[in-house]
Design an enzyme around this catalytic site. Sequence first.
Site, PDB file in Angstrom:
ATOM      1  CG  HIS A 217      -1.677   1.150   1.578  1.00  0.00           C
ATOM      2  ND1 HIS A 217      -3.061   0.815   1.295  1.00  0.00           N
ATOM      3  CD2 HIS A 217      -1.582   2.424   1.759  1.00  0.00           C
ATOM      4  CE1 HIS A 217      -3.752   2.070   1.611  1.00  0.00           C
ATOM      5  NE2 HIS A 217      -2.716   2.978   1.950  1.00  0.00           N
TER       6      HIS A 217
ATOM      7  CG  HIS B 123      -0.160   7.025   0.541  1.00  0.00           C
ATOM      8  ND1 HIS B 123      -1.125   7.673   0.486  1.00  0.00           N
ATOM      9  CD2 HIS B 123      -0.564   5.975   1.328  1.00  0.00           C
ATOM     10  CE1 HIS B 123      -2.420   7.332   1.099  1.00  0.00           C
ATOM     11  NE2 HIS B 123      -1.674   6.103   1.681  1.00  0.00           N
TER      12      HIS B 123
ATOM     13  CB  CYS C 223      -3.665   9.464   5.978  1.00  0.00           C
ATOM     14  SG  CYS C 223      -4.367   9.201   7.636  1.00  0.00           S
TER      15      CYS C 223
ATOM     16  CG  ASN D 195      -3.463   4.995  -1.655  1.00  0.00           C
ATOM     17  OD1 ASN D 195      -4.167   5.641  -1.162  1.00  0.00           O
ATOM     18  ND2 ASN D 195      -2.661   3.986  -1.136  1.00  0.00           N
TER      19      ASN D 195
END
Length: 302
Positions: A207, A209, A240, A249
Amino acid sequence: MTLPTRVKLVDVGPRDGLQNEKQPVPAAVKVALVQRLQDAGLSEIEVTSFVSPKWVPQMADNAEVMAGITRKPGVRYSVLTPNLQGFEAALKTRPDEIVVFASASEAFSQKNINCSIAESIARFAPVVEAAKAVGIYVRGAMSCTVGCPYEGEVAPERVDYLAGLMRGIGVQHVGVADTIGVGTPLKVQRALEATLKHYDLNDVSGHFHDTYGQALANTLISLQMGVWQFDTSVAGLGGCPYAKGATGNVATEDVVYLLHGMGIDTGIDLDQLIDAGQFISDFLQRKPNSRAATALLNKRAA
Ligand code: HMG
Ligand code: MG
């Protein structure tokens, strides 16, 4: 080096992508985005989160969005649940998968979910048990596995520790997150290796970013390690709210372009995906944050 022949992408755009948007995004737009993603061939979509609306107002319409989507057979719809309260609310909306989310750094844990790492694990344990009891799959997200906006560099030992805790409470799959996009391939490799001490390769995803433009390189090194599952965000949406300065992302479009170019199957139609990215970008009145989408849209226009 054995590259996977097929990769599963989880589009986290409706959740990770939109949670940080200041302007209200109506539930109907979120539902339409989910529809376009599933039409493009995404087989897993992270739809929303059941967190406090005071902390993340953009996700306050979680139940409305879940009620609005038209479920497509074979597609899994996941939601974030930080505690039992969130899980109980989520349960009524019939998610296929829930996500508990912890941090490898103490400071981010406090800022993001208002408790220590150990407290977060204690909160997740009954959520995991309750979800599994009703047949809902439990994924875990591990934030700040290479860097933290408050503590700086995060050592692989911290990831090792957190992955062990996640495993200990029965979380079935973990995502190794570079929350603020500071990671470079060897650091990401170390975070993945720490996780793989506790989880099978088939139960680990990336995951990433893309704040520093490293996410595709980080995806490639993960692929070279055999990782075949990634969270990505259509049009590169997101960030976030508790990780200031971090951008979205890696764009799903960019990862699909990379994978298809390497002969790796995703089941995704890149053209339809680009349409989905264009749809949400038009609503947000900006251009898609994806190099591949930009190039292909320019080509279409020419
Ligand atoms: P808290 O204030 O410590 O919670 O927040 P509390 O249990 O003390 O409750 C306080 C109030 O919140 C109460 O309401 C509760 O009802 C309410 P009041 O009595 O004051 O009116 N509350 C809730 N309401 C709705 N849903 C809930 C819920 N729980 C409590 N589930 C809490 C703790 C975790 C709730 C809070 O800190 C929170 O919501 N944080 C949001 C964090 C978040 O969503 N961050 C972004 C997602 S994580 C992410 O993006 C990273 C990821 O992408 C991976 C990566 O990139 O790193 C996954
Ligand atoms: Mg994230």
